[in-house]
Scaffold this motif. Structure first.
Motif, PDB file in Angstrom:
ATOM      1  N   GLY A 187       9.750  45.570 122.666  1.00 26.28           N
ATOM      2  CA  GLY A 187       9.604  44.146 122.955  1.00 26.28           C
ATOM      3  C   GLY A 187       8.347  43.805 123.722  1.00 26.28           C
ATOM      4  N   ALA A 188       7.860  44.742 124.533  1.00 28.78           N
ATOM      5  CA  ALA A 188       6.656  44.464 125.316  1.00 28.78           C
ATOM      6  C   ALA A 188       5.440  44.265 124.416  1.00 28.78           C
ATOM      7  CB  ALA A 188       6.403  45.597 126.303  1.00 28.78           C
ATOM      8  N   ALA A 189       5.299  45.139 123.418  1.00 30.37           N
ATOM      9  CA  ALA A 189       4.169  45.013 122.497  1.00 30.37           C
ATOM     10  C   ALA A 189       4.261  43.716 121.701  1.00 30.37           C
ATOM     11  CB  ALA A 189       4.130  46.210 121.555  1.00 30.37           C
ATOM     12  N   VAL A 190       5.470  43.357 121.293  1.00 31.03           N
ATOM     13  CA  VAL A 190       5.663  42.108 120.545  1.00 31.03           C
ATOM     14  C   VAL A 190       5.305  40.909 121.413  1.00 31.03           C
ATOM     15  CG1 VAL A 190       7.363  40.674 119.350  1.00 31.03           C
ATOM     16  CG2 VAL A 190       7.419  43.159 119.079  1.00 31.03           C
ATOM     17  N   SER A 191       5.709  40.930 122.676  1.00 32.05           N
ATOM     18  CA  SER A 191       5.407  39.821 123.584  1.00 32.05           C
ATOM     19  C   SER A 191       3.911  39.686 123.828  1.00 32.05           C
ATOM     20  CB  SER A 191       6.134  40.021 124.913  1.00 32.05           C
ATOM     21  OG  SER A 191       7.532  40.011 124.728  1.00 32.05           O
ATOM     22  N   ARG A 192       3.203  40.815 123.923  1.00 29.52           N
ATOM     23  CA  ARG A 192       1.753  40.754 124.121  1.00 29.52           C
ATOM     24  C   ARG A 192       1.074  40.069 122.949  1.00 29.52           C
ATOM     25  NH1 ARG A 192       2.432  45.988 126.100  1.00 29.52           N
ATOM     26  NH2 ARG A 192       1.717  46.928 124.164  1.00 29.52           N
ATOM     27  N   PHE A 193       1.510  40.376 121.731  1.00 35.23           N
ATOM     28  CA  PHE A 193       0.925  39.726 120.564  1.00 35.23           C
ATOM     29  C   PHE A 193       1.273  38.243 120.527  1.00 35.23           C
ATOM     30  CE2 PHE A 193      -0.134  43.835 118.991  1.00 35.23           C
ATOM     31  CZ  PHE A 193      -1.033  43.638 117.955  1.00 35.23           C
ATOM     32  N   GLU A 194       2.486  37.914 120.933  1.00 36.33           N
ATOM     33  CA  GLU A 194       2.951  36.534 120.823  1.00 36.33           C
ATOM     34  C   GLU A 194       2.336  35.625 121.874  1.00 36.33           C
ATOM     35  OE1 GLU A 194       7.227  34.158 120.470  1.00 36.33           O
ATOM     36  OE2 GLU A 194       7.128  36.109 121.458  1.00 36.33           O
ATOM     37  N   LYS A 195       2.197  36.111 123.110  1.00 38.65           N
ATOM     38  CA  LYS A 195       1.814  35.252 124.218  1.00 38.65           C
ATOM     39  C   LYS A 195       0.426  35.545 124.776  1.00 38.65           C
ATOM     40  CE  LYS A 195       6.684  35.072 125.604  1.00 38.65           C
ATOM     41  NZ  LYS A 195       7.653  35.426 126.684  1.00 38.65           N
ATOM     42  N   GLY A 196      -0.111  36.710 124.531  1.00 37.31           N
ATOM     43  CA  GLY A 196      -1.380  37.088 125.131  1.00 37.31           C
ATOM     44  C   GLY A 196      -2.557  36.881 124.191  1.00 37.31           C
ATOM     45  N   SER A 197      -3.694  37.416 124.609  1.00 41.25           N
ATOM     46  CA  SER A 197      -4.903  37.367 123.779  1.00 41.25           C
ATOM     47  C   SER A 197      -4.744  38.344 122.622  1.00 41.25           C
ATOM     48  CB  SER A 197      -6.127  37.722 124.619  1.00 41.25           C
ATOM     49  OG  SER A 197      -6.266  36.838 125.713  1.00 41.25           O
ATOM     50  N   LEU A 198      -4.930  37.859 121.398  1.00 44.62           N
ATOM     51  CA  LEU A 198      -4.615  38.664 120.222  1.00 44.62           C
ATOM     52  C   LEU A 198      -5.557  39.855 120.072  1.00 44.62           C
ATOM     53  CD1 LEU A 198      -2.536  38.652 117.961  1.00 44.62           C
ATOM     54  CD2 LEU A 198      -4.150  37.369 116.553  1.00 44.62           C
ATOM     55  N   GLY A 199      -6.855  39.651 120.301  1.00 48.05           N
ATOM     56  CA  GLY A 199      -7.819  40.741 120.135  1.00 48.05           C
ATOM     57  C   GLY A 199      -7.563  41.917 121.063  1.00 48.05           C
ATOM     58  N   PRO A 200      -7.511  41.698 122.382  1.00 53.04           N
ATOM     59  CA  PRO A 200      -7.203  42.813 123.283  1.00 53.04           C
ATOM     60  C   PRO A 200      -5.850  43.457 123.020  1.00 53.04           C
ATOM     61  CG  PRO A 200      -8.172  41.000 124.509  1.00 53.04           C
ATOM     62  CD  PRO A 200      -7.922  40.498 123.117  1.00 53.04           C
ATOM     63  N   ALA A 201      -4.853  42.655 122.632  1.00 51.24           N
ATOM     64  CA  ALA A 201      -3.539  43.233 122.327  1.00 51.24           C
ATOM     65  C   ALA A 201      -3.620  44.180 121.139  1.00 51.24           C
ATOM     66  CB  ALA A 201      -2.530  42.125 122.049  1.00 51.24           C
ATOM     67  N   GLY A 202      -4.388  43.795 120.104  1.00 50.30           N
ATOM     68  CA  GLY A 202      -4.552  44.667 118.951  1.00 50.30           C
ATOM     69  C   GLY A 202      -5.308  45.942 119.298  1.00 50.30           C
ATOM     70  N   LEU A 203      -6.354  45.819 120.116  1.00 47.27           N
ATOM     71  CA  LEU A 203      -7.113  47.008 120.517  1.00 47.27           C
ATOM     72  C   LEU A 203      -6.264  47.950 121.370  1.00 47.27           C
ATOM     73  CD1 LEU A 203     -10.589  45.454 121.404  1.00 47.27           C
ATOM     74  CD2 LEU A 203     -10.055  46.931 119.469  1.00 47.27           C
ATOM     75  N   LEU A 204      -5.466  47.382 122.260  1.00 46.74           N
ATOM     76  CA  LEU A 204      -4.619  48.216 123.117  1.00 46.74           C
ATOM     77  C   LEU A 204      -3.626  49.010 122.283  1.00 46.74           C
ATOM     78  CD1 LEU A 204      -3.925  48.823 126.143  1.00 46.74           C
ATOM     79  CD2 LEU A 204      -2.134  47.107 125.912  1.00 46.74           C
ATOM     80  N   LEU A 205      -3.048  48.375 121.267  1.00 42.60           N
ATOM     81  CA  LEU A 205      -2.108  49.083 120.400  1.00 42.60           C
ATOM     82  C   LEU A 205      -2.823  50.160 119.595  1.00 42.60           C
ATOM     83  CD1 LEU A 205       0.887  49.088 119.421  1.00 42.60           C
ATOM     84  CD2 LEU A 205       0.142  47.615 117.560  1.00 42.60           C
ATOM     85  N   ASN A 206      -4.016  49.866 119.103  1.00 46.13           N
ATOM     86  CA  ASN A 206      -4.750  50.827 118.280  1.00 46.13           C
ATOM     87  C   ASN A 206      -5.316  51.997 119.076  1.00 46.13           C
ATOM     88  OD1 ASN A 206      -4.499  49.784 115.662  1.00 46.13           O
ATOM     89  ND2 ASN A 206      -6.012  48.202 116.089  1.00 46.13           N
ATOM     90  N   ALA A 207      -5.333  51.896 120.403  1.00 50.20           N
ATOM     91  CA  ALA A 207      -5.787  53.032 121.210  1.00 50.20           C
ATOM     92  C   ALA A 207      -4.837  54.216 121.075  1.00 50.20           C
ATOM     93  CB  ALA A 207      -5.913  52.623 122.676  1.00 50.20           C
ATOM     94  N   GLN A 208      -3.555  53.963 120.852  1.00 49.10           N
ATOM     95  CA  GLN A 208      -2.538  55.014 120.665  1.00 49.10           C
ATOM     96  C   GLN A 208      -2.559  56.017 121.809  1.00 49.10           C
ATOM     97  OE1 GLN A 208      -0.463  54.651 118.296  1.00 49.10           O
ATOM     98  NE2 GLN A 208      -1.469  53.390 116.769  1.00 49.10           N
ATOM     99  N   LEU A 209      -2.749  55.523 123.044  1.00 45.16           N
ATOM    100  CA  LEU A 209      -2.856  56.444 124.172  1.00 45.16           C
ATOM    101  C   LEU A 209      -1.532  57.130 124.491  1.00 45.16           C
ATOM    102  CD1 LEU A 209      -5.262  55.008 126.895  1.00 45.16           C
ATOM    103  CD2 LEU A 209      -5.623  56.848 125.260  1.00 45.16           C
ATOM    104  N   GLY A 210      -0.412  56.494 124.163  1.00 47.53           N
ATOM    105  CA  GLY A 210       0.867  57.149 124.382  1.00 47.53           C
ATOM    106  C   GLY A 210       1.026  58.388 123.521  1.00 47.53           C
TER     107      GLY A 210
END
Length: 349
Positions: A174-197
């Protein structure tokens, strides 16, 4: 810092594009030197005990720098202010530092730097989506590092939980979904694509604690596969474009997570190929959707058709191409990546 105080959005975009392009060129040079040396590890001569380029992280560093450059160059004007591009560059710096880190404390420093822009955004009145997960994953990672010497088993599970929180594996999707829904779309996409986990597990947790990893790999793989299936089903019934896009990307990220924890050659190769494919295609889709969102004043949610393909035919074509590549259509990079990944999971289980 230069983008923070330059004042002009045009100058801020130019400085950010130059910095990300320099990062891309240096990462590509690291890939070239690794290839010439037969893919043996390449240490930084000035600080040899801190950063290192390997066959795994050199390609991912070049990929992330390229994705950041594409995001900066193609962002709408309203997303190109000094604050926005400084946020993206800070994220780039943190992710590259985490990729190149040799030791876990250095990785933690890069992890924190990459998340700092999101805490700064929340502090200035922006979106607070995902902050608890960010703080929780950072705390778990720090505790895992502290417990390394005294309790290896506990250290492994703390690192694994940090990776689960950062990736958005169920029940923390849900956290990742909320970031896309409410936050800045570009940084949210980059953060997900980092795959640091997933990178944390594959680069540090699994090699450092092989005994604990043997007992945990099955559970981690099944949990990731459950996340991939569940979020894909949620995407099928979602009406909000931002939430739909986030569910699809979280599903793909969870599949990459599952492939990496199989410890099978097919699963690992498939996950890495999917990592590249997902990074490129998802960034294209985020850029295109944000371009449409910036041009259309009316809400994009709902069931009625807006005729946007007729108004923006080029964006429609690129969106369709990236969508086909994202789902692994034959002839795209996702097709062999998905096949290898699933074959590795089936072989491991």
């Amino acid at each position: 810092l230069a983008t923070k105080f330059c004042g002009s959005p045009q100058r801020a975009r130019g400085i950010a594009a130059t910095a990300s392009a320099a990062s891309l060129l240096l990462s590509l040079e690291a890939v070239r030197e690794l290839a010439l040396k037969g893919w043996t590890n390449l240490s930084e001569p000035w600080v040899p005990a801190v950063f290192q380029a390997t066959a795994l992280n050199a390609v991912t560093m070049a990929l992330f720098a390229a994705l950041t450059l594409a995001m900066i160059v193609s962002a709408p004007r309203r997303d190109s202010g000094p604050h926005s591009v400084a946020q993206v560059l800070t994220l780039l710096a943190g992710v590259l530092a985490a990729y190149g880190a040799i030791h876990l404390p250095v990785f933690l420093a890069g992890w924190i730097v990459g998340l700092a822009p999101f805490f700064a955004e929340a502090r200035s009145g922006g979106s607070r989506a995902g902050l608890w997960e960010f703080a929780g994953s950072t705390g778990l990672l720090a505790m895992g590092i502290v417990a390394q010497a005294s309790n290896p088993a506990a250290s492994f599970w703390l690192l694994a939980l940090a990776a689960i929180l950062r990736t958005g594996v169920f029940p923390f999707h849900g956290a990742a979904v909320s970031r896309f829904e409410k936050g800045s779309l570009g940084p949210a996409g980059l953060l997900l694509n980092a795959q640091l986990g997933a990178f944390l597990l594959f680069r540090f947790a699994l090699p450092i604690y092989p005994e604990s990893a043997k007992n945990a790999q099955n559970w981690l793989c099944w949990l990731a596969l459950l996340t991939a299936f569940y979020t894909a089903v949620m995407a099928m019934v979602e009406r909000s474009p931002r939430r739909l896009l986030s569910f699809v990307l979280v599903s793909q990220s969870a599949a990459i997570f599952a492939g990496l924890v199989t410890a099978r050659p097919e699963g690992l190769m498939g996950a890495l190929v999917q990592w590249i494919g997902l990074g490129i295609t998802s960034t294209m889709m985020v850029i295109i959707y944000r371009s449409v969102e910036a041009r259309i004043d009316s809400p994009l949610e709902g069931e009625r058709l807006l005729g946007l393909a007729g108004q923006m035919p080029r964006l429609a074509v690129f969106f369709a191409v990236s969508a086909f590549a994202l789902v692994g259509m034959p002839g795209t990079l996702g097709f062999p990546g998905e096949d290898l990944l699933i074959h590795g999971v089936l072989t491991a289980h």
